[in-house]
Scaffold this motif. Structure first.
Motif, short mmCIF file in Angstrom:
data_model
loop_
_atom_site.label_atom_id
_atom_site.label_comp_id
_atom_site.label_asym_id
_atom_site.label_seq_id
_atom_site.Cartn_x
_atom_site.Cartn_y
_atom_site.Cartn_z
N ASN A 186 0.85 -1.19 0.00
CA ASN A 186 0.00 0.00 0.00
C ASN A 186 0.88 1.24 0.00
OD1 ASN A 186 -2.98 -0.76 0.29
ND2 ASN A 186 -2.05 -2.05 1.87
N VAL A 187 0.27 2.42 0.09
CA VAL A 187 1.01 3.67 0.20
C VAL A 187 1.72 3.72 1.55
CG1 VAL A 187 0.80 6.18 0.27
CG2 VAL A 187 -0.63 4.84 -1.30
N GLY A 188 2.98 4.16 1.56
CA GLY A 188 3.70 4.17 2.82
C GLY A 188 4.80 5.21 2.88
N ALA A 189 5.31 5.42 4.10
CA ALA A 189 6.45 6.30 4.34
C ALA A 189 7.13 5.86 5.61
CB ALA A 189 5.99 7.76 4.46
N GLY A 190 8.43 6.13 5.71
CA GLY A 190 9.15 5.71 6.90
C GLY A 190 10.49 6.40 7.03
N VAL A 191 11.10 6.22 8.20
CA VAL A 191 12.41 6.78 8.47
C VAL A 191 13.20 5.81 9.34
CG1 VAL A 191 11.61 8.05 10.50
CG2 VAL A 191 13.64 8.84 9.26
N LYS A 192 14.51 5.76 9.10
CA LYS A 192 15.43 4.92 9.87
C LYS A 192 16.55 5.80 10.41
CE LYS A 192 19.14 1.54 9.14
NZ LYS A 192 19.78 0.63 8.16
N TYR A 193 16.96 5.52 11.65
CA TYR A 193 18.07 6.23 12.27
C TYR A 193 19.15 5.22 12.64
CZ TYR A 193 20.85 8.93 15.60
OH TYR A 193 21.88 9.53 16.26
N GLN A 194 20.33 5.37 12.06
CA GLN A 194 21.48 4.53 12.38
C GLN A 194 22.37 5.29 13.34
OE1 GLN A 194 22.24 1.27 11.18
NE2 GLN A 194 23.75 1.40 12.82
N VAL A 195 22.64 4.72 14.52
CA VAL A 195 23.41 5.42 15.55
C VAL A 195 24.89 5.34 15.21
CG1 VAL A 195 23.83 5.66 18.02
CG2 VAL A 195 21.64 4.79 17.21
N GLY A 196 25.33 6.24 14.33
CA GLY A 196 26.73 6.30 13.93
C GLY A 196 27.24 4.96 13.41
#
Length: 378
Positions: free
Chosen positions: A151-161
């Motif tokens: 389906n329609v989507g959005a997201g974000v990922k954070y890599q700790v250094g």
């Protein structure tokens, strides 16, 4: 631009890869789950297009077609759904996935997508077990949390250094594209799934917790679940939250699910020591009809051995209990079946481009009652 085209060239910024899958199989006990006990075939053809505009971003498009039949063994969820099955229109090449992935600063990655599933936007891959036949064993158990729908989507990922820690959050919405007659992106009538993962990943091992908030009857976890565990319906309740739009009333249960995943692999392949994936899911449903599921759990273990007899071969084995109801709305015992599912396969490459995967699979009480026992080969 036409004059700049040269035979044999494509584009400097786009790469294309492809895969064709042919499968033949049969299932003993198919009639007990509403299928035919005959030898059956399927095919899937996939093209992957990756385009970068800056060298750090990526526009991904997957074109796909295939034919496996809507009531074949390859299409029966939990019991035999093939890991490479195409569920779209038969023999029509179509855009199956499309998203744009790009960096935000040094540590963030973002996705915006007209067609995506939640698990493409996670902080880390939660499983190293590669299913040989059954999609049920994807991602360490394709049930309460990881069962998904495009389906329609959005997201974000954070890599700790440079550390092993990573975090992600993403949402996929069916209402955004008008599924089920609802155009209500992230509104009360939307059918959506919001996943958040915290992951710790080292070269040899991984551990993660994923929380999934599922709104308005989202139940795409039937790849690895009994019939009772997927039975969500609030139509018989007068106290269930509802939403009225253009003369239509919408209201369905919400759910909260948790997935624990861990894997470990040996430092070297080709030894008797296997790589191991463990998965455990818990589902909690609110607002379901009285007498239908309110709590459910699932688990699986997957083992893999690589490079045992020749380069790039693999032995795989998985066993587990599909998502089953443990409590009904109202506090009664659901008396759900004690479902079990398993597969064993050997994958080898006769040359650099072809992979052959003979597999056997089976299960007990896989869907609704104690007569639902199956075994198959593909």
């Amino acid at each position: 631009q036409f004059n700049e085209y040269e035979a044999g060239s494509f584009t400097d910024t786009t790469t294309m890869t492809g895969k064709a899958v042919f499968a033949i199989g049969a299932m003993d006990g198919a009639e007990s789950i509403g299928l035919r006990e005959t030898t059956q075939t399927m095919y899937t053809y996939t093209l992957n297009l990756n385009t970068s505009f800056t060298g750090e971003d990526n526009l991904y498009v997957r074109l796909r077609t295939g034919d496996s039949g809507g009531s074949s063994i390859f299409a029966k969820k939990t019991a035999g759904y093939h890991t490479d099955r195409y569920s779209g229109t038969t023999d029509v090449l179509a855009v199956d996935k499309i998203w744009y992935q790009f960096p935000v600063g040094d540590n963030f990655t973002a996705w915006v997508a007209p067609k995506i599933e939640n698990y493409y936007m996670y902080a880390a891959t939660p499983s190293i077990y590669q299913p040989g036949a059954l999609k049920a064993f994807k991602l360490g158990g394709n049930s309460a949390v990881f069962g998904a729908s495009t389906n329609v989507g959005a997201g974000v990922k954070y890599q700790v250094g440079d550390s092993p820690w990573a975090f992600s959050t993403n949402i996929v919405s069916a209402g955004a594209r008008g599924d089920n007659g609802v155009n209500d992106f992230l509104g009360n009538a939307d059918k959506s799934k919001w996943d958040t993962m915290v992951a710790y990943t080292k070269p040899q091992w991984h551990g993660s917790l994923t929380v999934s908030s599922q709104h308005n009857g989202w139940n795409s976890f039937s790849y690895y679940a009994t019939s009772k565990a997927t039975d969500l319906d609030a139509s018989g309740r007068t106290d269930s939250p509802s939403y009225t739009s253009e003369g239509r009333t919408y209201g369905a249960p919400n759910a909260l699910a948790y997935a624990l995943r861990t894997y470990w692999r040996p430092a070297e392949s080709g030894t008797i020591t296997p790589e191991v994936t463990l998965g455990y899911d818990v589902l909690s449903v609110s607002g379901n009809d009285v007498g239908k599921v309110s709590e459910a759990t699932s688990w699986m273990i997957g083992l893999g051995w690589s490079d045992m007899f020749r380069a790039d071969d693999k032995i795989g084995a998985a066993f587990g209990a599909p998502l089953r109801a443990t409590e009904n709305e109202g506090g009664t015992d659901p008396a759900d079946v004690d479902a079990q599912l398993w597969e064993i396969y050997y994958s080898f490459k006769p040359n650099d481009s072809i992979t052959v995967i003979p597999a056997v699979f089976g299960g007990n009480d896989v869907l609704a009652d104690t007569e639902d026992d199956i075994s198959g080969v593909v």
